[in-house]
Each structure stands twice: as C-alpha cells, then as structure tokens.
Write a protein that holds these residues in place. Structure first.
Motif, PDB file in Angstrom:
ATOM      1  N   GLN A 107     -26.902  19.407 156.249  1.00  5.08           N
ATOM      2  CA  GLN A 107     -28.164  19.439 155.515  1.00  5.08           C
ATOM      3  C   GLN A 107     -27.952  19.945 154.089  1.00  5.08           C
ATOM      4  OE1 GLN A 107     -30.448  21.823 158.246  1.00  5.08           O
ATOM      5  NE2 GLN A 107     -31.416  20.042 159.166  1.00  5.08           N
ATOM      6  N   ALA A 108     -27.119  20.960 153.923  1.00  5.21           N
ATOM      7  CA  ALA A 108     -26.836  21.495 152.587  1.00  5.21           C
ATOM      8  C   ALA A 108     -26.078  20.473 151.748  1.00  5.21           C
ATOM      9  CB  ALA A 108     -26.043  22.790 152.701  1.00  5.21           C
ATOM     10  N   ARG A 109     -25.137  19.763 152.375  1.00  2.00           N
ATOM     11  CA  ARG A 109     -24.360  18.749 151.651  1.00  2.00           C
ATOM     12  C   ARG A 109     -25.272  17.635 151.152  1.00  2.00           C
ATOM     13  NH1 ARG A 109     -22.472  13.935 152.695  1.00  2.00           N
ATOM     14  NH2 ARG A 109     -23.045  13.985 154.887  1.00  2.00           N
ATOM     15  N   ILE A 110     -26.164  17.190 152.008  1.00  3.95           N
ATOM     16  CA  ILE A 110     -27.082  16.116 151.637  1.00  3.95           C
ATOM     17  C   ILE A 110     -28.062  16.596 150.567  1.00  3.95           C
ATOM     18  CG2 ILE A 110     -28.970  14.674 152.509  1.00  3.95           C
ATOM     19  CD1 ILE A 110     -27.323  14.585 155.189  1.00  3.95           C
ATOM     20  N   ALA A 111     -28.596  17.808 150.738  1.00  2.00           N
ATOM     21  CA  ALA A 111     -29.537  18.346 149.752  1.00  2.00           C
ATOM     22  C   ALA A 111     -28.858  18.559 148.408  1.00  2.00           C
ATOM     23  CB  ALA A 111     -30.134  19.656 150.251  1.00  2.00           C
ATOM     24  N   GLY A 112     -27.603  18.977 148.415  1.00  3.33           N
ATOM     25  CA  GLY A 112     -26.873  19.197 147.172  1.00  3.33           C
ATOM     26  C   GLY A 112     -26.579  17.912 146.422  1.00  3.33           C
ATOM     27  N   ALA A 113     -26.533  16.799 147.139  1.00  2.36           N
ATOM     28  CA  ALA A 113     -26.236  15.511 146.512  1.00  2.36           C
ATOM     29  C   ALA A 113     -27.479  14.854 145.925  1.00  2.36           C
ATOM     30  CB  ALA A 113     -25.602  14.571 147.543  1.00  2.36           C
ATOM     31  N   VAL A 114     -28.633  15.383 146.236  1.00  4.66           N
ATOM     32  CA  VAL A 114     -29.892  14.805 145.759  1.00  4.66           C
ATOM     33  C   VAL A 114     -30.049  15.078 144.272  1.00  4.66           C
ATOM     34  CG1 VAL A 114     -32.405  14.954 145.938  1.00  4.66           C
ATOM     35  CG2 VAL A 114     -31.013  14.988 147.994  1.00  4.66           C
ATOM     36  N   ARG A 115     -30.465  14.057 143.541  1.00  2.38           N
ATOM     37  CA  ARG A 115     -30.744  14.211 142.119  1.00  2.38           C
ATOM     38  C   ARG A 115     -32.239  14.066 141.924  1.00  2.38           C
ATOM     39  NH1 ARG A 115     -25.865  11.211 138.940  1.00  2.38           N
ATOM     40  NH2 ARG A 115     -24.227  12.210 140.114  1.00  2.38           N
ATOM     41  N   SER A 116     -32.814  15.041 141.277  1.00  5.05           N
ATOM     42  CA  SER A 116     -34.245  14.987 141.018  1.00  5.05           C
ATOM     43  C   SER A 116     -34.518  15.570 139.639  1.00  5.05           C
ATOM     44  CB  SER A 116     -35.010  15.783 142.076  1.00  5.05           C
ATOM     45  OG  SER A 116     -34.763  17.161 141.903  1.00  5.05           O
ATOM     46  N   PRO A 117     -35.652  15.228 139.055  1.00  6.79           N
ATOM     47  CA  PRO A 117     -35.999  15.815 137.754  1.00  6.79           C
ATOM     48  C   PRO A 117     -36.077  17.343 137.823  1.00  6.79           C
ATOM     49  CG  PRO A 117     -37.415  13.934 138.234  1.00  6.79           C
ATOM     50  CD  PRO A 117     -36.611  14.199 139.463  1.00  6.79           C
ATOM     51  N   ALA A 118     -36.578  17.885 138.923  1.00  2.47           N
ATOM     52  CA  ALA A 118     -36.692  19.346 139.064  1.00  2.47           C
ATOM     53  C   ALA A 118     -35.308  19.994 139.083  1.00  2.47           C
ATOM     54  CB  ALA A 118     -37.450  19.692 140.340  1.00  2.47           C
ATOM     55  N   LYS A 119     -34.361  19.359 139.775  1.00  2.00           N
ATOM     56  CA  LYS A 119     -33.004  19.913 139.848  1.00  2.00           C
ATOM     57  C   LYS A 119     -32.321  19.842 138.473  1.00  2.00           C
ATOM     58  CE  LYS A 119     -28.985  19.705 142.845  1.00  2.00           C
ATOM     59  NZ  LYS A 119     -28.351  19.034 143.963  1.00  2.00           N
ATOM     60  N   THR A 121     -33.829  19.888 135.543  1.00  2.00           N
ATOM     61  CA  THR A 121     -34.479  20.895 134.703  1.00  2.00           C
ATOM     62  C   THR A 121     -33.931  22.285 135.003  1.00  2.00           C
ATOM     63  OG1 THR A 121     -36.479  19.560 134.619  1.00  2.00           O
ATOM     64  CG2 THR A 121     -36.710  21.882 134.035  1.00  2.00           C
ATOM     65  N   ALA A 122     -33.764  22.591 136.287  1.00  2.00           N
ATOM     66  CA  ALA A 122     -33.229  23.899 136.676  1.00  2.00           C
ATOM     67  C   ALA A 122     -31.802  24.079 136.190  1.00  2.00           C
ATOM     68  CB  ALA A 122     -33.295  24.056 138.193  1.00  2.00           C
ATOM     69  N   ARG A 124     -30.436  22.658 133.490  1.00  2.00           N
ATOM     70  CA  ARG A 124     -30.479  22.867 132.035  1.00  2.00           C
ATOM     71  C   ARG A 124     -30.902  24.296 131.709  1.00  2.00           C
ATOM     72  NH1 ARG A 124     -32.336  17.635 132.110  1.00  2.00           N
ATOM     73  NH2 ARG A 124     -34.510  18.282 132.167  1.00  2.00           N
ATOM     74  N   GLU A 125     -31.899  24.798 132.432  1.00  2.00           N
ATOM     75  CA  GLU A 125     -32.381  26.167 132.212  1.00  2.00           C
ATOM     76  C   GLU A 125     -31.280  27.180 132.534  1.00  2.00           C
ATOM     77  OE1 GLU A 125     -34.909  28.954 130.874  1.00  2.00           O
ATOM     78  OE2 GLU A 125     -35.293  26.801 130.840  1.00  2.00           O
ATOM     79  N   ASN A 126     -30.552  26.954 133.606  1.00  2.00           N
ATOM     80  CA  ASN A 126     -29.447  27.837 133.978  1.00  2.00           C
ATOM     81  C   ASN A 126     -28.348  27.799 132.914  1.00  2.00           C
ATOM     82  OD1 ASN A 126     -28.209  29.673 135.682  1.00  2.00           O
ATOM     83  ND2 ASN A 126     -27.155  28.097 136.842  1.00  2.00           N
ATOM     84  N   GLY A 127     -28.120  26.626 132.343  1.00  2.00           N
ATOM     85  CA  GLY A 127     -27.122  26.485 131.279  1.00  2.00           C
ATOM     86  C   GLY A 127     -27.500  27.280 130.034  1.00  2.00           C
ATOM     87  N   ARG A 128     -28.786  27.306 129.707  1.00  2.00           N
ATOM     88  CA  ARG A 128     -29.259  28.083 128.560  1.00  2.00           C
ATOM     89  C   ARG A 128     -29.049  29.575 128.767  1.00  2.00           C
ATOM     90  NH1 ARG A 128     -34.261  25.197 128.940  1.00  2.00           N
ATOM     91  NH2 ARG A 128     -33.818  23.168 128.079  1.00  2.00           N
ATOM     92  N   LYS A 129     -29.038  30.003 130.015  1.00  2.00           N
ATOM     93  CA  LYS A 129     -28.839  31.421 130.346  1.00  2.00           C
ATOM     94  C   LYS A 129     -27.358  31.786 130.423  1.00  2.00           C
ATOM     95  CE  LYS A 129     -33.020  31.787 133.145  1.00  2.00           C
ATOM     96  NZ  LYS A 129     -33.520  32.003 134.514  1.00  2.00           N
TER      97      LYS A 129
END
Length: 177
Positions: A107-119, A121-122, A124-129
């Motif tokens: 489940q974690a592997r599949i969820a980690g492979a998902v690409r979404s606008p929310a992911k 955005t998160a 990019r925000e983490n990169g700014r930090k």
C-alpha cells in the motif's frame, strides 16, 4: 474383538463435517494465462477469481509456475510447490493476499508512486524549507539544554535503524545574565 472408536476422534470428525458445510472450501483451482487470474471453484457452487500476481511472493512468478496451483488441506488452501507459496481459501475470499506487513508495504509503495497536484505542491513547499532533514551520522553531537542549568551532550557511535550512544556528558550550562 475390535477396539471401540476414540470419542475424541468422533467429535473431531463431527466438527470437521460441520466446518465443511459452513465454510467454503476449494473444489478445484486453475490459473488462466489470458487474464492472469487464479480461478477457484468452491464446494458451495460459487467461483472466485483473483489476480495471481497480487499475492505475496507471486508478483514475479512465471505463467508456468502459476499454472502449478494445487488445492491442499481438504480444500482449505491453495499451494504452489515450485514457488513454495501457500494461501488459505477463507483468507483469499476475504481479500487477504499476504501478511499484514507485506500488505502495508504494498500500500505504501503504491501510494508513493501516485502523482497528484497536492503531492507536487507539498514537495515544492518542502524544497523551499531546505528539503529533507539531513541524516545524523556517526560522530554527530547532539546538545540539549536540560533543566536546572545543565546541558546534555550526546555523541552517536552509529546509526542504522537504532541509535547507539557512545558518550553522554552532563555539564553546567553557562549562566545567562
């Protein structure tokens, strides 16, 4: 004179007969190459099918190996001799295709492979930090201001999944005026 049957044996047979009526058991099983599914015919007249490669340990199996499915344990299980894999029929009917740990990893592997606008955005925000926090390695020091005017200093000797502490020092903190 023949010995009388063991009463426990008689009770066990009665329980087995009751379970056979109440719990679905496999009558036959086969692998269908075209669909990639295992089809199980049950003793209650139903048929169940599921993707063979969704089962723990069968993801990389060849069609030839998957076709070697056998019914085992009086219809209670499915067995693949060449793959050293066993699954219970009741578990498969409930959708349990592996151990809890394996299912969680999948489940974690599949969820980690998902690409979404929310992911995105998160990320990019983490990169700014500054991105992901740096890993603490061997020889790293950690200082914590402790209560009562003391500083706790910890030096790590190694880091894998657990932290091993090489030295712990306790020193008076400088007095702030």
């Amino acid at each position: 004179m023949t010995p009388s049957p063991d009463p426990d044996l008689k009770v066990g047979r009665q329980r087995g007969d009751q379970l056979a009526l109440a719990e679905p058991r496999a009558e036959s099983a086969r692998y269908e190459v075209a669909s990639g599914r295992v089809i199980v015919d049950l003793t209650n007249g139903c048929t169940s099918a599921f993707p063979a490669r969704a089962l723990q340990g069968l993801g990389e199996a060849s069609d030839r190996d998957l076709a070697q499915v056998e019914v085992s344990g009086f219809g209670c299980g499915l067995h693949w001799e060449t793959l050293d894999a066993d699954f219970t029929v009741p578990g498969l009917l409930m959708g349990l295709f592996g151990t809890r740990a394996w299912i969680a990893r999948e489940q974690a592997r599949i969820a980690g492979a998902v690409r979404s606008p929310a992911k995105a955005t998160a990320a990019r925000e983490n990169g700014r930090k500054g991105g992901r926090p740096r890993r603490v390695g061997e020889g790293s020091r950690l200082r914590v201001q402790a209560a009562f005017g003391f500083t706790l200093s910890v030096t790590l000797s190694a880091l894998s999944r657990d932290i091993r502490v090489a030295r712990v020092g306790l020193a008076p903190s400088p007095i702030a005026l």
